[in-house]
Scaffold this motif. Structure first.
Motif, PDB file in Angstrom:
ATOM      1  N   VAL A   1       0.831  -1.204   0.000  1.00 49.71           N
ATOM      2  CA  VAL A   1       0.000   0.000   0.000  1.00 49.71           C
ATOM      3  C   VAL A   1       0.863   1.250   0.000  1.00 49.71           C
ATOM      4  O   VAL A   1       0.616   2.198  -0.751  1.00 49.71           O
ATOM      5  N   PHE A   2       1.897   1.263   0.824  1.00 55.23           N
ATOM      6  CA  PHE A   2       2.776   2.431   0.881  1.00 55.23           C
ATOM      7  C   PHE A   2       3.546   2.607  -0.420  1.00 55.23           C
ATOM      8  O   PHE A   2       3.813   3.736  -0.845  1.00 55.23           O
ATOM      9  N   PHE A   3       3.900   1.499  -1.072  1.00 51.60           N
ATOM     10  CA  PHE A   3       4.644   1.568  -2.327  1.00 51.60           C
ATOM     11  C   PHE A   3       3.853   2.317  -3.395  1.00 51.60           C
ATOM     12  O   PHE A   3       4.427   3.048  -4.210  1.00 51.60           O
ATOM     13  N   THR A   4       2.523   2.145  -3.395  1.00 49.07           N
ATOM     14  CA  THR A   4       1.698   2.818  -4.398  1.00 49.07           C
ATOM     15  C   THR A   4       1.628   4.319  -4.183  1.00 49.07           C
ATOM     16  O   THR A   4       1.212   5.055  -5.090  1.00 49.07           O
ATOM     17  N   LEU A   5       2.002   4.792  -2.978  1.00 52.17           N
ATOM     18  CA  LEU A   5       2.072   6.229  -2.756  1.00 52.17           C
ATOM     19  C   LEU A   5       3.235   6.858  -3.521  1.00 52.17           C
ATOM     20  O   LEU A   5       3.191   8.039  -3.859  1.00 52.17           O
ATOM     21  N   LEU A   6       4.269   6.072  -3.769  1.00 55.13           N
ATOM     22  CA  LEU A   6       5.476   6.585  -4.417  1.00 55.13           C
ATOM     23  C   LEU A   6       5.535   6.263  -5.900  1.00 55.13           C
ATOM     24  O   LEU A   6       6.077   7.040  -6.685  1.00 55.13           O
ATOM     25  N   PHE A   7       4.985   5.123  -6.284  1.00 48.35           N
ATOM     26  CA  PHE A   7       5.084   4.675  -7.669  1.00 48.35           C
ATOM     27  C   PHE A   7       3.718   4.186  -8.157  1.00 48.35           C
ATOM     28  O   PHE A   7       2.920   3.669  -7.374  1.00 48.35           O
ATOM     29  N   SER A   8       3.487   4.353  -9.435  1.00 50.08           N
ATOM     30  CA  SER A   8       2.263   3.853 -10.054  1.00 50.08           C
ATOM     31  C   SER A   8       2.605   3.152 -11.357  1.00 50.08           C
ATOM     32  O   SER A   8       3.718   3.304 -11.890  1.00 50.08           O
TER      33      SER A   8
ATOM     34  N   GLY B   1       1.460   3.767 -14.273  1.00 51.76           N
ATOM     35  CA  GLY B   1       1.522   4.665 -15.418  1.00 51.76           C
ATOM     36  C   GLY B   1       0.231   4.619 -16.218  1.00 51.76           C
ATOM     37  O   GLY B   1      -0.609   3.718 -16.076  1.00 51.76           O
ATOM     38  N   ILE B   2       0.064   5.606 -17.080  1.00 52.84           N
ATOM     39  CA  ILE B   2      -1.175   5.748 -17.834  1.00 52.84           C
ATOM     40  C   ILE B   2      -1.351   4.617 -18.838  1.00 52.84           C
ATOM     41  O   ILE B   2      -2.419   3.984 -18.910  1.00 52.84           O
ATOM     42  N   ILE B   3      -0.311   4.329 -19.624  1.00 50.80           N
ATOM     43  CA  ILE B   3      -0.442   3.331 -20.683  1.00 50.80           C
ATOM     44  C   ILE B   3      -0.649   1.925 -20.122  1.00 50.80           C
ATOM     45  O   ILE B   3      -1.557   1.208 -20.560  1.00 50.80           O
ATOM     46  N   PRO B   4       0.156   1.466 -19.147  1.00 48.55           N
ATOM     47  CA  PRO B   4      -0.123   0.142 -18.576  1.00 48.55           C
ATOM     48  C   PRO B   4      -1.521   0.039 -17.963  1.00 48.55           C
ATOM     49  O   PRO B   4      -2.189  -0.987 -18.107  1.00 48.55           O
ATOM     50  N   THR B   5      -1.957   1.088 -17.268  1.00 46.68           N
ATOM     51  CA  THR B   5      -3.295   1.060 -16.691  1.00 46.68           C
ATOM     52  C   THR B   5      -4.354   0.976 -17.771  1.00 46.68           C
ATOM     53  O   THR B   5      -5.337   0.231 -17.646  1.00 46.68           O
ATOM     54  N   TYR B   6      -4.161   1.715 -18.846  1.00 49.84           N
ATOM     55  CA  TYR B   6      -5.123   1.668 -19.964  1.00 49.84           C
ATOM     56  C   TYR B   6      -5.168   0.273 -20.580  1.00 49.84           C
ATOM     57  O   TYR B   6      -6.246  -0.237 -20.912  1.00 49.84           O
ATOM     58  N   LEU B   7      -4.011  -0.353 -20.733  1.00 51.98           N
ATOM     59  CA  LEU B   7      -3.979  -1.698 -21.317  1.00 51.98           C
ATOM     60  C   LEU B   7      -4.675  -2.715 -20.419  1.00 51.98           C
ATOM     61  O   LEU B   7      -5.351  -3.634 -20.902  1.00 51.98           O
ATOM     62  N   VAL B   8      -4.520  -2.550 -19.095  1.00 48.01           N
ATOM     63  CA  VAL B   8      -5.216  -3.446 -18.162  1.00 48.01           C
ATOM     64  C   VAL B   8      -6.723  -3.255 -18.270  1.00 48.01           C
ATOM     65  O   VAL B   8      -7.497  -4.227 -18.323  1.00 48.01           O
ATOM     66  N   VAL B   9      -7.155  -2.003 -18.303  1.00 45.29           N
ATOM     67  CA  VAL B   9      -8.585  -1.718 -18.431  1.00 45.29           C
ATOM     68  C   VAL B   9      -9.129  -2.277 -19.740  1.00 45.29           C
ATOM     69  O   VAL B   9     -10.223  -2.863 -19.780  1.00 45.29           O
ATOM     70  N   GLN B  10      -8.361  -2.132 -20.795  1.00 43.25           N
ATOM     71  CA  GLN B  10      -8.789  -2.661 -22.097  1.00 43.25           C
ATOM     72  C   GLN B  10      -8.859  -4.178 -22.078  1.00 43.25           C
ATOM     73  O   GLN B  10      -9.813  -4.775 -22.606  1.00 43.25           O
ATOM     74  N   ALA B  11      -7.876  -4.831 -21.456  1.00 46.16           N
ATOM     75  CA  ALA B  11      -7.869  -6.296 -21.399  1.00 46.16           C
ATOM     76  C   ALA B  11      -9.035  -6.832 -20.581  1.00 46.16           C
ATOM     77  O   ALA B  11      -9.540  -7.928 -20.855  1.00 46.16           O
TER      78      ALA B  11
ATOM     79  N   SER C   1      -9.709   4.126  -9.601  1.00 45.19           N
ATOM     80  CA  SER C   1      -9.502   5.049  -8.474  1.00 45.19           C
ATOM     81  C   SER C   1     -10.301   4.588  -7.261  1.00 45.19           C
ATOM     82  O   SER C   1     -10.800   5.404  -6.478  1.00 45.19           O
ATOM     83  N   ALA C   2     -10.401   3.284  -7.092  1.00 44.65           N
ATOM     84  CA  ALA C   2     -11.280   2.725  -6.052  1.00 44.65           C
ATOM     85  C   ALA C   2     -10.771   3.020  -4.650  1.00 44.65           C
ATOM     86  O   ALA C   2     -11.563   3.292  -3.743  1.00 44.65           O
TER      87      ALA C   2
END
Length: 288
Positions: free
Chosen positions: A115-122, A124-134, A148-149
């Motif tokens: 959880v703390f790691f996600t505060l520092l790193f994400s 990215g837009i393109i990987p997230t878009y590809l996951v949503v598309q898949a 953004s849950a």
């Protein structure tokens, strides 16, 4: 016994109050100007300079928006995204924070690190878009809700609230036969209501102001109010045009009316949650 303030203290208070009033004026006057234009005619807007009270009062801008199918559709989309999205945010954040607050949870430290790691790193837009598309979530509100849950920061702060609940209350509830769900909703949640109300306001504002994720994942018919407002302020109305392709231009009153109506819901909700907001922030500062 009343202590008289010294000259230096009075001077300091005058300077502080003066700065506060100046900052308030800088924030308030543009808002009043927008409100005045929303009730003005186009002629008055073009002929007068800065003003806070219109000479000719009119509701043409608001009436136009109420009859505009694009605005009403965007308003319905924003309400749907905000209400359902906030419920998802609060439910998942509360459940995650409750689990992380339990010292007996296996892998708790690893989960904390993730959880703390996600505060520092994400991702990215393109990987997230590809996951949503898949996952087949494109052109669906679920793409906005799920991406953004949970806010890691909100979950960590809420965990601190849950950890501050006296262990004696939990032990007493368990002796009475309470399980985890009953313990959470009957003991933990009521005691942590200021924090939950505060994060509800945060999530509600976040969902109501959804813009970039809507452009990425949603269809044109699903666009929320913020996207419509951007198109309205910088573009012409594509729904009203003639054969010569001369597009209709929104009047200044219609544009400013859209800004007022977009900001109005949060302005109406904030006073009801303000006392919980202040209490929740102060408790978070102490317990966090």
């Amino acid at each position: 016994m009343r202590v008289r303030a010294s000259g230096a203290d009075r001077a300091f208070a005058i300077v502080v109050y003066g700065l506060v009033l100046a900052a308030s004026a800088l924030a308030l006057f543009p808002m009043l100007y927008v409100l005045a234009i929303s009730f003005s005619t186009e002629t008055e807007y073009l002929t007068r300079g800065f003003y806070l009270l219109p000479r000719t009062f009119t509701l043409e801008g608001y009436l136009y928006l109420m009859s505009h199918p694009g605005f009403m559709s965007a308003l319905r989309n924003s309400v749907t995204i905000s209400v359902v999205g906030t419920l998802i945010n609060i439910a998942l954040t509360t459940l995650m924070a409750y689990g992380l607050s339990k010292t007996w949870l296996r892998g708790r430290k690893t989960l904390h690190f993730i959880v703390f790691f996600t505060l520092l790193f994400s991702g990215g837009i393109i990987p997230t878009y590809l996951v949503v598309q898949a996952l087949g979530l494109l052109d669906s509100f679920w793409a906005v809700w799920l991406t953004s849950a949970v806010s890691a920061f909100n979950a960590i702060v809420m965990r601190s609230f849950f950890q501050a609940v006296p262990i004696e209350l939990e032990e007493s509830a368990r002796i009475d036969g309470s399980g985890e769900w009953r313990l959470l909703f009957n003991i933990i949640v009521p005691l942590s209501f200021p924090a939950i109300a505060t994060f509800t306001l945060f999530y509600l504002a976040q969902n109501w102001n959804t813009y970039f994720s809507a452009i990425l994942y949603l269809d044109n018919d699903q666009m929320p109010l913020q996207v419509f407002l951007k198109q309205m302020l910088v573009e012409d109305d594509p729904s009203i045009s003639n054969a010569s392709s001369v597009a209709y231009h929104y009047t200044p009153a219609a544009r400013m009316s859209a800004i007022v109506l977009t900001a109005l819901p949060l302005l109406l909700i904030f006073p009801f949650l303000q006392r919980y907001f202040n209490q929740g922030v102060m408790l978070g500062a102490v317990k966090g």
